[in-house]
Scaffold this motif. Structure first.
Motif, PDB file in Angstrom:
ATOM      1  N   PRO A   1       2.036   5.382   0.463  1.00  0.00           N
ATOM      2  CA  PRO A   1       1.313   6.365   1.669  1.00  0.00           C
ATOM      3  C   PRO A   1       0.455   6.961   0.752  1.00  0.00           C
ATOM      4  N   GLU A   2      -0.281   7.729   1.757  1.00  0.00           N
ATOM      5  CA  GLU A   2      -0.790   8.841   1.489  1.00  0.00           C
ATOM      6  C   GLU A   2       0.367   9.258   0.544  1.00  0.00           C
ATOM      7  N   TRP A   3      -0.780  10.875  -0.444  1.00  0.00           N
ATOM      8  CA  TRP A   3       0.199  11.419  -1.743  1.00  0.00           C
ATOM      9  C   TRP A   3       0.600  12.379  -0.775  1.00  0.00           C
TER      10      TRP A   3
ATOM     11  N   ARG B   1       0.900   7.817  -8.535  1.00  0.00           N
ATOM     12  CA  ARG B   1       0.468   6.390  -8.196  1.00  0.00           C
ATOM     13  C   ARG B   1       1.739   5.188  -8.875  1.00  0.00           C
TER      14      ARG B   1
ATOM     15  N   GLU C   1       0.929  -1.229   0.209  1.00  0.00           N
ATOM     16  CA  GLU C   1       0.260   0.150   0.119  1.00  0.00           C
ATOM     17  C   GLU C   1       1.008   0.688  -0.451  1.00  0.00           C
TER      18      GLU C   1
ATOM     19  N   PRO D   1      -3.279  11.140 -10.067  1.00  0.00           N
ATOM     20  CA  PRO D   1      -3.051  10.278  -9.012  1.00  0.00           C
ATOM     21  C   PRO D   1      -2.300   9.012  -9.910  1.00  0.00           C
TER      22      PRO D   1
ATOM     23  N   SER E   1       0.346  16.835  -0.570  1.00  0.00           N
ATOM     24  CA  SER E   1      -0.292  17.908  -1.360  1.00  0.00           C
ATOM     25  C   SER E   1       0.287  18.783  -2.086  1.00  0.00           C
TER      26      SER E   1
ATOM     27  N   PHE F   1       7.463  11.511  -1.892  1.00  0.00           N
ATOM     28  CA  PHE F   1       6.868  10.495  -0.897  1.00  0.00           C
ATOM     29  C   PHE F   1       7.379  10.477   0.213  1.00  0.00           C
TER      30      PHE F   1
ATOM     31  N   TRP G   1       5.139   6.202  -7.265  1.00  0.00           N
ATOM     32  CA  TRP G   1       5.526   5.769  -6.305  1.00  0.00           C
ATOM     33  C   TRP G   1       4.941   4.319  -6.360  1.00  0.00           C
TER      34      TRP G   1
END
Length: 637
Positions: free
Chosen positions: A39-41, A212, A37, A208, A43, A252, A215
């Motif tokens: 991480p949160e992107w 993705r 998974e 996004p 902002s 990231f 990452w």
């Protein structure tokens, strides 16, 4: 590959590599069950790795015109990969092999794709190469130079199409780390070159899907880096891509760790992959170019980000650049040695630009040229852009050669020169690491050029997968300008990228005075207990080759492969060679029976491969008999 190949491959690994591969297998199994998974992107990430202001204005009109011609071919949908022309590049099929018409599956777990089976997925290199996205850096550069939005829009169409068709860990494009590394490097430069286009933020940092992909590419490379007997040019590409992306897209939580990992690994692996003389340890000139391109691009990227690589990294790149300058012929071509698959690290000018002139031009800007360097004509776009980014590049600290090296002892490569005559003598190690993946069975082979024209040629590589008979021929002893004993290779092949026994070669003597005759002598034990010893002397326009077999030996064959531009007329043991602008006479050993071969297929004999996937008939002269002492003399008119 059958069970036997895997056993032979396992036998070439040390305990640490076996353990590392076991850990990789565990990771592959974990990813099969559930993707990691992200991480949160962050902002509102911002891209700051832009080109310095005004640099595009420094690109010459000639270099710009060449680049735009290449870009316009792509805009028309035309491209060529490994000799196969494509006309579908307006909207390419990312899974298609146009050579066989087969498609690789895009909807299966990546590590279940049988990519080595041409019967199942087609030629994997035809599928992989367009997905390195090096055509997109050309289109993006065309936008940067002209401001025409049609170039940028085509880039965006291709990226969105590729990202949609290739979700993380699905299909053939997530199998090999070298592909991910080079693709990341392309994306860094695409984003940089599109800066100023109104849609670039929507394509990258505000997208996004793009985040993705970025990452997962970097996470893959951080966890699956090549190691052990596979840590050759692949690991350099992996490190270069991870370093460049973590510098240019530091968005990231893992970016600082990825950057530190890649910096350390690139420094270590560049050192391991390079002889002290500066030649690439795989002894394959095309991979020397690939590794140098990757290393320079990564080091410049880190420098531009304010996180420079160690001086030891720059020292290796300097040595590689000086070594390249020392071995090229009058047309700036290096030797043809070992495997070559036409791989590039960073393409901006288009594939038809002169990579060797470009690398030397970049080296001249970064390190300064030495007095003995060859003149580098013209210019290119890539050099101007790399030089602009490297504004804080530290000067390498290594001592540079005061005269042009002729004998690179650790690599076993010797270049003899006399006026227009250039001769490469091979007395080096069989290959790199325990499997010597990209080596050929070419000990004591010679390569001869006259004003840059191949006279006695190294036939090249042609293929990797899918055509084992051709792969075996182009790697064979008979496929090189050397002596074969007993219808066997000097080194023992265990498969397409595996050698289980390596011939050991020793240079006996070298004399390369700045004027007068030069001399080279070496021997190898590939036919033990017999020893093959060869002596080469170049005096003006006369080249003399003496072959001796010491110890008991049966019948053998002495091969000379004539370049594709040469017409060869064999009369007994004399061959008259002619080409546009020159001629020569090749006096062959009368102790052998000589025959001429051209374009034969059962078995293959008499072929030259200019580039990967391409071959053409050429003349091969074979002398058969029982060798003792054999003398060959080549006289140039």
């Amino acid at each position: 590959m059958g069970p036997g190949w895997y056993l032979r491959r396992l036998s070439r690994m040390g305990p640490a590599e076996v353990l590392g591969r076991a850990r990789t297998a565990v990771l592959v199994s974990q990813w099969r069950r559930a993707l990691p998974e992200p991480p949160e992107w962050p902002s509102h990430p911002r891209f700051t790795a832009v080109l310095p202001e005004g640099v595009l204005g420094k690109v010459s009109a000639e270099a710009s015109a060449r680049l735009l011609a290449a870009a316009d071919e792509l805009m028309a949908g035309r491209a060529e990969y490994f000799g196969v022309a494509r006309t579908d590049f307006v909207a390419p099929d990312w899974a298609l092999d146009p050579k066989t018409g087969r498609r690789a599956p895009l909807d299966v777990y990546a590590f279940d794709v049988p990519y080595r089976s041409e019967d199942t997925v087609g030629d994997i290199k035809q599928i992989w190469e367009p997905s390195r996205h090096q055509h997109l850096t050309v289109l993006a550069a065309a936008y940067a130079l002209t401001g025409k939005e049609s170039y940028a829009e085509r880039v965006a169409d291709h990226l969105r199409s590729w990202w949609a068709a290739n979700p993380p860990l699905r299909g053939p494009h997530w199998i090999s780390g070298i592909e991910l590394g080079i693709r990341l490097l392309s994306w860094v430069w695409v984003r940089r070159l599109l800066d100023g286009w109104r849609g670039v933020s929507r394509l990258f940092e505000d997208n996004p899907q793009a985040l993705r992909q970025l990452w997962y590419h970097q996470h893959w490379l951080s966890g699956m880096r090549s190691h052990g007997s596979s840590a050759n040019n692949h690991v350099i590409a992996e490190d270069a891509g991870l370093l460049a992306a973590s510098c240019a897209f530091p968005w990231f939580p893992e970016s600082p760790r990825w950057r530190a990992e890649a910096t350390r690994s690139l420094d270590v692996q560049l050192g391991r992959n390079t002889f002290g003389s500066g030649l690439n340890a795989e002894l394959a000139s095309e991979y020397h170019g690939l590794v140098l391109e990757l290393g320079l691009a990564a080091a410049v990227e880190a420098d531009a980000a304010g996180t420079p690589v160690p001086d030891s990294t720059w020292d290796v790149l300097l040595r590689m650049t000086d070594a390249l300058a020392s071995i090229v012929d009058s047309s700036l071509r290096p030797p043809r040695q070992g495997d070559a698959d036409d791989g590039f690290g960073l393409i901006i000018d288009g594939v038809k630009s002169d990579r060797w002139a470009s690398l030397l031009a970049t080296g001249e800007v970064l390190f300064g040229r030495l007095a003995w360097w060859p003149a580098v004509p013209g210019d290119d776009v890539r050099t101007a852009l790399l030089a602009a980014l490297a504004r804080r590049t530290p000067r390498a600290t290594g001592v540079r050669p005061g005269r042009r090296p002729a004998h690179l002892r650790d690599a076993g490569m010797t270049i003899l020169r006399s006026g227009p005559v250039w001769v490469r003598c091979d007395g080096g190690p069989h290959g790199f690491l325990s499997i010597a993946a990209h080596a050929h069975a070419d000990a004591l082979s010679v390569e001869v050029r006259h004003n840059g024209v191949d006279v006695l040629a190294d036939p090249g590589t042609f293929c990797y997968h899918g055509e084992p008979e051709w792969r075996a021929y182009f790697r064979s002893t008979l496929g090189h300008n050397t002596l074969q004993l007993g219808d066997t290779n000097q080194s023992v092949s265990g498969g397409p990228f595996l050698w289980t026994r390596h011939a050991q070669t020793k240079v006996v003597s070298v004399q390369t005075p700045e004027s007068g005759a030069s001399h080279w002598s070496a021997a190898h034990d590939g036919y033990a207990p017999a020893v093959h010893r060869r002596t080469v002397e170049l005096d003006g326009t006369e080249l003399r080759i003496v072959d001796e077999v010491l110890g008991s030996a049966g019948p053998g064959k002495l091969a000379f492969h004539v370049g594709p531009a040469i017409s060869a007329d064999l009369d007994g043991h004399t061959a008259r060679l002619t080409w546009a602008g020159g001629s020569a006479v090749l006096e062959l050993p009368p102790e052998l029976t000589w025959t001429s071969h051209r374009g034969e297929t059962s078995p293959p004999l008499g072929w030259y491969s200019e580039g990967f996937g391409r071959k053409e008939p050429s003349t091969t002269l074979i002398g058969a008999g029982t060798p003792g002492q054999l003398t060959t003399v080549l006289y140039f008119s």
